[in-house]
Design a protein around this motif. Structure first.
Motif, PDB file in Angstrom:
ATOM      1  N   SER A   1      17.533  42.520  62.133  1.00 51.38           N
ATOM      2  CA  SER A   1      18.435  42.470  63.275  1.00 51.38           C
ATOM      3  C   SER A   1      19.241  41.175  63.230  1.00 51.38           C
ATOM      4  CB  SER A   1      17.598  42.547  64.559  1.00 51.38           C
ATOM      5  OG  SER A   1      18.373  42.183  65.665  1.00 51.38           O
ATOM      6  N   LEU A   2      20.546  41.284  63.330  1.00 48.93           N
ATOM      7  CA  LEU A   2      21.410  40.123  63.236  1.00 48.93           C
ATOM      8  C   LEU A   2      22.514  40.215  64.288  1.00 48.93           C
ATOM      9  CD1 LEU A   2      22.259  37.551  61.663  1.00 48.93           C
ATOM     10  CD2 LEU A   2      23.575  39.021  60.140  1.00 48.93           C
ATOM     11  N   ASN A   3      22.542  39.214  65.170  1.00 49.01           N
ATOM     12  CA  ASN A   3      23.567  39.208  66.218  1.00 49.01           C
ATOM     13  C   ASN A   3      24.415  37.957  66.062  1.00 49.01           C
ATOM     14  OD1 ASN A   3      25.138  39.096  68.495  1.00 49.01           O
ATOM     15  ND2 ASN A   3      23.468  39.352  69.955  1.00 49.01           N
ATOM     16  N   LEU A   4      25.558  38.104  65.461  1.00 52.17           N
ATOM     17  CA  LEU A   4      26.490  36.994  65.300  1.00 52.17           C
ATOM     18  C   LEU A   4      27.718  37.188  66.181  1.00 52.17           C
ATOM     19  CD1 LEU A   4      26.295  36.525  61.410  1.00 52.17           C
ATOM     20  CD2 LEU A   4      25.345  35.051  63.168  1.00 52.17           C
ATOM     21  N   SER A   5      27.548  37.949  67.254  1.00 55.02           N
ATOM     22  CA  SER A   5      28.725  38.298  68.057  1.00 55.02           C
ATOM     23  C   SER A   5      29.221  37.158  68.931  1.00 55.02           C
ATOM     24  CB  SER A   5      28.431  39.523  68.919  1.00 55.02           C
ATOM     25  OG  SER A   5      27.371  39.249  69.809  1.00 55.02           O
ATOM     26  N   TYR A   6      28.453  36.088  68.997  1.00 54.93           N
ATOM     27  CA  TYR A   6      28.935  34.916  69.722  1.00 54.93           C
ATOM     28  C   TYR A   6      29.406  33.817  68.782  1.00 54.93           C
ATOM     29  CZ  TYR A   6      27.487  36.560  74.305  1.00 54.93           C
ATOM     30  OH  TYR A   6      27.384  37.267  75.477  1.00 54.93           O
ATOM     31  N   ALA A   7      29.300  34.083  67.489  1.00 49.42           N
ATOM     32  CA  ALA A   7      29.593  33.046  66.501  1.00 49.42           C
ATOM     33  C   ALA A   7      31.082  32.981  66.208  1.00 49.42           C
ATOM     34  CB  ALA A   7      28.805  33.315  65.222  1.00 49.42           C
ATOM     35  N   ALA A   8      31.847  32.579  67.226  1.00 48.86           N
ATOM     36  CA  ALA A   8      33.298  32.580  67.074  1.00 48.86           C
ATOM     37  C   ALA A   8      33.785  31.552  66.067  1.00 48.86           C
ATOM     38  CB  ALA A   8      33.947  32.340  68.424  1.00 48.86           C
ATOM     39  N   GLU A   9      32.948  30.573  65.760  1.00 49.06           N
ATOM     40  CA  GLU A   9      33.376  29.513  64.840  1.00 49.06           C
ATOM     41  C   GLU A   9      33.252  29.910  63.381  1.00 49.06           C
ATOM     42  OE1 GLU A   9      34.198  26.549  66.294  1.00 49.06           O
ATOM     43  OE2 GLU A   9      33.498  27.029  68.305  1.00 49.06           O
TER      44      GLU A   9
ATOM     45  N   TRP B   1      25.338  43.039  65.183  1.00 43.41           N
ATOM     46  CA  TRP B   1      26.364  42.812  66.198  1.00 43.41           C
ATOM     47  C   TRP B   1      27.235  41.688  65.665  1.00 43.41           C
ATOM     48  CZ3 TRP B   1      24.411  42.865  71.949  1.00 43.41           C
ATOM     49  CH2 TRP B   1      23.670  44.038  72.186  1.00 43.41           C
ATOM     50  N   ILE B   2      28.518  41.944  65.593  1.00 43.15           N
ATOM     51  CA  ILE B   2      29.368  40.992  64.890  1.00 43.15           C
ATOM     52  C   ILE B   2      30.766  40.981  65.511  1.00 43.15           C
ATOM     53  CG2 ILE B   2      30.323  42.607  63.163  1.00 43.15           C
ATOM     54  CD1 ILE B   2      29.097  40.195  61.226  1.00 43.15           C
ATOM     55  N   LEU B   3      31.555  39.960  65.178  1.00 42.82           N
ATOM     56  CA  LEU B   3      32.935  39.899  65.666  1.00 42.82           C
ATOM     57  C   LEU B   3      33.882  40.556  64.664  1.00 42.82           C
ATOM     58  CD1 LEU B   3      32.990  36.283  67.093  1.00 42.82           C
ATOM     59  CD2 LEU B   3      33.204  38.402  68.376  1.00 42.82           C
ATOM     60  N   ASP B   4      35.021  40.985  65.176  1.00 47.14           N
ATOM     61  CA  ASP B   4      35.944  41.704  64.287  1.00 47.14           C
ATOM     62  C   ASP B   4      36.585  40.801  63.241  1.00 47.14           C
ATOM     63  OD1 ASP B   4      38.786  42.026  66.603  1.00 47.14           O
ATOM     64  OD2 ASP B   4      37.742  40.281  65.802  1.00 47.14           O
ATOM     65  N   SER B   5      36.274  39.521  63.314  1.00 49.17           N
ATOM     66  CA  SER B   5      36.786  38.623  62.279  1.00 49.17           C
ATOM     67  C   SER B   5      36.189  38.964  60.911  1.00 49.17           C
ATOM     68  CB  SER B   5      36.488  37.158  62.629  1.00 49.17           C
ATOM     69  OG  SER B   5      35.180  37.025  63.134  1.00 49.17           O
ATOM     70  N   ILE B   6      35.174  39.799  60.902  1.00 50.34           N
ATOM     71  CA  ILE B   6      34.623  40.210  59.616  1.00 50.34           C
ATOM     72  C   ILE B   6      35.621  41.098  58.863  1.00 50.34           C
ATOM     73  CG2 ILE B   6      33.433  42.310  60.389  1.00 50.34           C
ATOM     74  CD1 ILE B   6      31.097  41.524  58.542  1.00 50.34           C
ATOM     75  N   GLY B   7      36.484  41.766  59.618  1.00 47.67           N
ATOM     76  CA  GLY B   7      37.555  42.549  59.007  1.00 47.67           C
ATOM     77  C   GLY B   7      37.081  43.839  58.350  1.00 47.67           C
ATOM     78  N   ASP B   8      38.051  44.672  57.974  1.00 43.97           N
ATOM     79  CA  ASP B   8      37.721  45.927  57.289  1.00 43.97           C
ATOM     80  C   ASP B   8      37.004  45.637  55.974  1.00 43.97           C
ATOM     81  OD1 ASP B   8      40.790  47.612  58.319  1.00 43.97           O
ATOM     82  OD2 ASP B   8      38.776  47.635  59.197  1.00 43.97           O
ATOM     83  N   LYS B   9      37.461  44.596  55.292  1.00 42.47           N
ATOM     84  CA  LYS B   9      36.820  44.259  54.005  1.00 42.47           C
ATOM     85  C   LYS B   9      35.345  43.946  54.221  1.00 42.47           C
ATOM     86  CE  LYS B   9      40.025  44.361  50.802  1.00 42.47           C
ATOM     87  NZ  LYS B   9      40.365  45.689  51.332  1.00 42.47           N
ATOM     88  N   GLY B  10      35.080  43.198  55.280  1.00 39.46           N
ATOM     89  CA  GLY B  10      33.701  42.842  55.592  1.00 39.46           C
ATOM     90  C   GLY B  10      32.871  44.072  55.919  1.00 39.46           C
ATOM     91  N   LEU B  11      33.471  44.996  56.651  1.00 41.55           N
ATOM     92  CA  LEU B  11      32.725  46.209  56.991  1.00 41.55           C
ATOM     93  C   LEU B  11      32.464  47.049  55.745  1.00 41.55           C
ATOM     94  CD1 LEU B  11      34.269  47.221  60.432  1.00 41.55           C
ATOM     95  CD2 LEU B  11      32.072  46.171  59.976  1.00 41.55           C
ATOM     96  N   GLU B  12      33.374  46.997  54.816  1.00 45.57           N
ATOM     97  CA  GLU B  12      33.123  47.710  53.556  1.00 45.57           C
ATOM     98  C   GLU B  12      31.940  47.093  52.825  1.00 45.57           C
ATOM     99  OE1 GLU B  12      36.953  47.623  51.642  1.00 45.57           O
ATOM    100  OE2 GLU B  12      37.758  49.139  53.020  1.00 45.57           O
ATOM    101  N   VAL B  13      31.837  45.778  52.885  1.00 48.68           N
ATOM    102  CA  VAL B  13      30.679  45.114  52.280  1.00 48.68           C
ATOM    103  C   VAL B  13      29.401  45.524  53.011  1.00 48.68           C
ATOM    104  CG1 VAL B  13      29.563  42.877  51.903  1.00 48.68           C
ATOM    105  CG2 VAL B  13      31.999  43.153  51.430  1.00 48.68           C
ATOM    106  N   VAL B  14      29.457  45.560  54.322  1.00 46.85           N
ATOM    107  CA  VAL B  14      28.293  45.998  55.107  1.00 46.85           C
ATOM    108  C   VAL B  14      27.907  47.413  54.703  1.00 46.85           C
ATOM    109  CG1 VAL B  14      27.479  46.609  57.427  1.00 46.85           C
ATOM    110  CG2 VAL B  14      28.799  44.518  57.096  1.00 46.85           C
TER     111      VAL B  14
END
Lengths: 235, 614
Positions: free
Chosen positions: B325-333, B353-366
């Motif tokens: 379980s990983l919640n980085l949704s507050y990690a705006a920095e 739980w993550i911020l959209d700063s991960i981007g589509d590329k990041g979601l592809e990695v996920v």
């Protein structure tokens, strides 16, 4: 205490624009009653109804789609549906970024984009003698008077049933002119406590961290400190 | 149904229990089981069987079978869930379930999370604690969501229940750290203090000091939502004397070196929420932290990171493969590339739980790394679209996730654009969705390629995901999407609608079609009296209905209230006087906010002036 003359021209022009629907209760007269009041919900974000040019709330109606522009995300109360806890955390980050950016600019410049919304979000307000603090949304206010009015409503005309609020004061607060039992103070980004009203509104909202309605008797030290720091800055 | 349920319980019981005498087991297996036959068994046996029936719904069902079952069930019920605190009174609850040990209460409606409900609306905890205390109920656990809690209530709670073990507060407000101090000081057997996203007035006091030295039973401590300073040495001592501590979530006031010390004395931690490491740490501090982290081999869940330099995330590399379980949704920095680097190694992740700063590329990695993923939430880092940001997520990321993560069943996704084609693909890839919440940031935005409404896309979701229980829709939507929802969403329990639909038909499709609907919340949609009043009996099968900025009028609401006395029909009106002006009441006046719910105890007495109960 507050001096309108101190405010820069650009700022008062901006205020006029925002102030259209925010001045003392006129908002309720725009559009339908029961929906448009910006002060009904303490410190609420601006609603789509405060921007009559934005168009009807029934933006989904395809017939009106071509005519009115649909509400934008930043103009609608409670949208996007993100918990206030999370929103405040994002706002705090924006404020920090602005601060960083501001430090890099030359200090005497006027802010380049006065129209950019400063996301301060909700900030805490505590009052001496009242256990529970409240929150106000500085974005929904355009001047010190507005803010003082909201705080007065919040703490002094609260419902008797509401936990923690005073409810027993009947005379107006007059927080800004130094004539009542209480003064309005704020903590700025450096951690100093200052009297509210000394700096231009826009500068105030970028530097305020939280508010405190303080007993006048306790606030005596503040004016002196503020003067001292002013003197330090001038040197 | 009841008979099948009891047979199941019976057999389950026998398969697990070795303590029942052989002759009973034999009898049950040989005979065709009927409820009247079951009644030949002593009460204790029946009660033992009921122990295996944990779900609230099942327990409610078996209590309806017969009078004697009702009675047995009542006295053996230890856990009660109350989805709306105004549906029942504390006194009636206690009368029915005197052996209550664990209580869950929910107060304000869901839209209170988005500032749509006035602060003083209600949901007060105090009457409940008062009643439980007076009746000397042996309360051990209390879980609250969106309730108004006071320091007085917490103090009373801490003094009234000797065996009190667990307090979980989610999105509550009205109390200060003084209330926490009472809990710490007086609850001798406290195991869990879990504070999630509450508004707590932080008096920067010494509440952590109030845990007595004799308190060594803590299993879970979460104070991440507190904003103030805490006494670090008190925290360290508390953690050091809590050998059972499995979950620790600290707030921003716990710096890096303190965190290192905490982890060093609690290597048994399973769940960790970190605080604030604003600046890049010194090499030595970083090494110490990493060393401490390496020892936490049981760590499975990570959260926090609200003010954190990105390099600090890398300190957790040694254990990231173990994380579920990983919640980085507050990690705006932390920027997208750092997030991606980290997440790609978290191969066992079930919740992200993550911020959209991960981007589509990041979601592809996920999608390619996290094959065990079950729940994903992607939050917007720029909700009001103020920055010119091209790295947010789009339909591409959503499709990638749906294709790559076969176990995905819950998703909350904020994005700026969507297409029907993408939604149809997602629906076909993930027929197992239980929760699907899509929020397109701009209200009424159409399919960005075809400019059509998103009716077909959401239609596909409800058609393919036959087990869907929760749905939030957004974007440009006509009545048609509701036709689909009514037709296909047979298991749907909760539906959230905003800026959607054309006519009353939309709402009617949903009310008529979704048989299992419990909660319906609608804002800014053109549904009016015709839809509201068409089937009043429907609301008896639901927990609640919320409608704000719709077309219902005062007259319609009054008519509803007259025809349904078992409903509380609340009008929330926030004009400048905070009070409905009765002399200007016009039945044709549109109602700003309507909230109705079924109740067995009638009109509540604690409503503020801005709420009128019809």
């Amino acid at each position: 205490m507050i001096s309108e003359l101190e405010m820069g021209k650009a700022e008062s022009e901006l205020e006029l624009g925002l102030g259209l629907s925010l001045g003392g209760g006129t908002a309720a007269k725009i559009g339908k009653p029961g929906g448009g009041g910006a002060w009904g919900e303490r410190g609420r974000l601006l609603t789509a109804k405060d921007f009559p040019s934005v168009g009807s709330k029934r933006a989904a109606d395809s017939a009106s789609h071509a005519g009115a522009s649909p509400p934008r995300s930043s103009q609608v109360v409670g949208w996007p549906p993100i918990g206030s806890h999370r929103m405040n955390s994002l706002a705090a980050k924006s404020a920090r970024e602005e601060e960083e950016a501001g430090k890099k600019k030359v200090k005497d410049d006027e802010p380049k984009d006065v129209n950019k919304k400063v996301q301060v979000g909700f900030i805490k307000v505590n009052m001496d003698g009242v256990a529970i603090g409240r929150k106000v949304d500085l974005n929904a206010h355009s001047s010190y008077e507005n803010l003082a009015q909201t705080l007065e409503d919040m703490f002094f005309r609260g419902n008797p049933g509401t936990i923690g609020l005073t409810g027993q004061f009947t005379k107006p607060l007059r927080l800004l002119d130094g004539s009542s039992e209480f003064v309005l103070t704020y903590e700025d980004k450096e951690g100093d406590w200052m009297l509210v009203g000394d700096v231009p509104w826009r500068m105030f909202i970028t530097s305020v961290k939280r508010l405190r309605v303080m007993k006048t008797s306790e606030a005596n030290g503040l004016a002196a400190r503020h003067q001292e720091s002013n003197e330090r800055q001038r040197k | 149904m009841n008979r099948a349920l009891c047979s199941r319980a019976y057999l389950l019981c026998f398969s697990k229990s070795k303590s029942l005498p052989f002759e009973w087991m034999d009898r049950a297996i040989k005979l065709q089981l009927s409820t009247s036959e079951m009644n030949y068994f002593p009460d204790e046996v029946i009660e033992h069987i009921f122990d295996f029936i944990a779900s609230h719904r099942d327990r409610n069902s078996i209590s309806l079978v017969s009078k004697s079952w009702h009675k047995i069930e009542r006295y053996s019920r230890h856990q009660v869930f109350i989805g709306n605190c105004y549906a029942i009174s504390p006194e009636r609850l206690i009368r029915r379930f005197p052996c209550l040990r664990s209580l869950t209460l929910k107060g304000k409606p869901h839209f209170a999370d988005f500032n749509l409900v006035p602060h003083e609306w209600g949901g007060f905890l105090h009457p409940w604690i008062d009643a439980l205390s007076k009746a000397r109920v042996g309360l051990e656990e209390l879980r609250l969501k969106r309730m108004v809690v006071s320091d007085e209530s917490l103090e009373l709670l801490s003094r009234s229940f000797v065996s009190f073990k667990s307090l979980v507060l989610v999105s509550c407000d009205g109390f200060t750290t003084n209330g926490l101090a009472s809990i710490a000081a007086n609850c001798r057997n406290l195991r869990e203090l879990d504070l999630q996203e509450n508004e707590i007035d932080d008096h920067r006091g010494q509440w952590l000091n109030c845990f007595p030295d004799s308190c060594t039973t803590l299993v879970s401590l979460n104070f991440a939502c507190l904003e103030g300073e805490i006494n670090l040495s008190a925290l360290e001592r508390l953690v050091a004397r809590s050998p059972n501590l499995k979950s620790l979530k600290v707030n921003r006031a716990v710096p890096l070196d303190a965190l290192t010390r905490l982890m060093s004395c609690a290597p048994q931690l399973v769940d960790l929420g970190v605080g604030c490491y604003e600046n890049e740490p010194e090499a030595e501090s970083f090494d110490s932290l990493m060393a401490a982290i390496k020892k936490c081999t049981l760590l499975r869940s990570l959260s926090g990171f609200s003010e954190v330099a990105p390099v600090c995330l890398t300190a957790f590399y040694p254990i990231c493969e173990n994380l579920t379980s990983l919640n980085l949704s507050y990690a705006a920095e932390i920027q997208g590339n750092h997030l991606i680097e980290f997440v790609q190694f978290c191969k066992r992740l079930q919740l992200l739980w993550i911020l959209d700063s991960i981007g589509d590329k990041g979601l592809e990695v996920v999608a390619s790394s996290c094959k065990e993923l079950q729940e994903l939430r992607v939050f917007p880092s720029d909700p009001h679209d103020e920055e010119d940001n091209n790295t947010a997520v789009t339909e591409v990321g959503l499709v990638a996730i749906s294709a790559g993560c076969p176990k995905l069943h819950s998703i909350l996704y904020f994005c700026k654009q969507m297409t029907n084609a993408a939604l149809i693909t997602v629906a076909k890839n993930c027929p197992n969705f239980i929760r699907f919440r899509l929020c397109i940031l701009e209200p009424t935005k159409p399919d960005h390629i075809t400019s059509q409404s998103l009716d077909e896309g959401f239609g596909a979701i409800v058609q393919f995901c036959k087990g869907l229980r929760r749905l939030s829709v957004s974007g440009l939507l006509t009545d048609k999407v509701f036709l689909y929802i009514g037709m296909y969403a047979e298991q749907l329990e909760m539906l959230s609608i905003a800026f959607a639909g054309d006519t009353d038909k939309g709402m009617l499709y949903v009310l008529n079609g979704c048989k299992k609907l419990r909660k319906l919340e609608i804002r800014d949609s053109p549904f009016g009296n015709a839809a509201l009043l068409a089937d009043v009996g429907k609301y008896e099968t639901m927990r609640s209905l919320w409608m704000s900025s719709c077309e219902v009028t005062l007259g319609g609401c009054k008519r509803l209230a007259r025809n349904a006395p078992w409903l509380n029909v609340e009008i929330i009106n926030e004009n400048e006087n905070g009070r409905m002006e009765r002399n200007e009441e016009d039945e044709r006046e549109k109602v700003d906010k309507l909230y109705l719910y079924r109740t067995v105890v009638g009109t509540r007495k604690d409503a503020p002036p801005c709420v009128t109960i019809l």
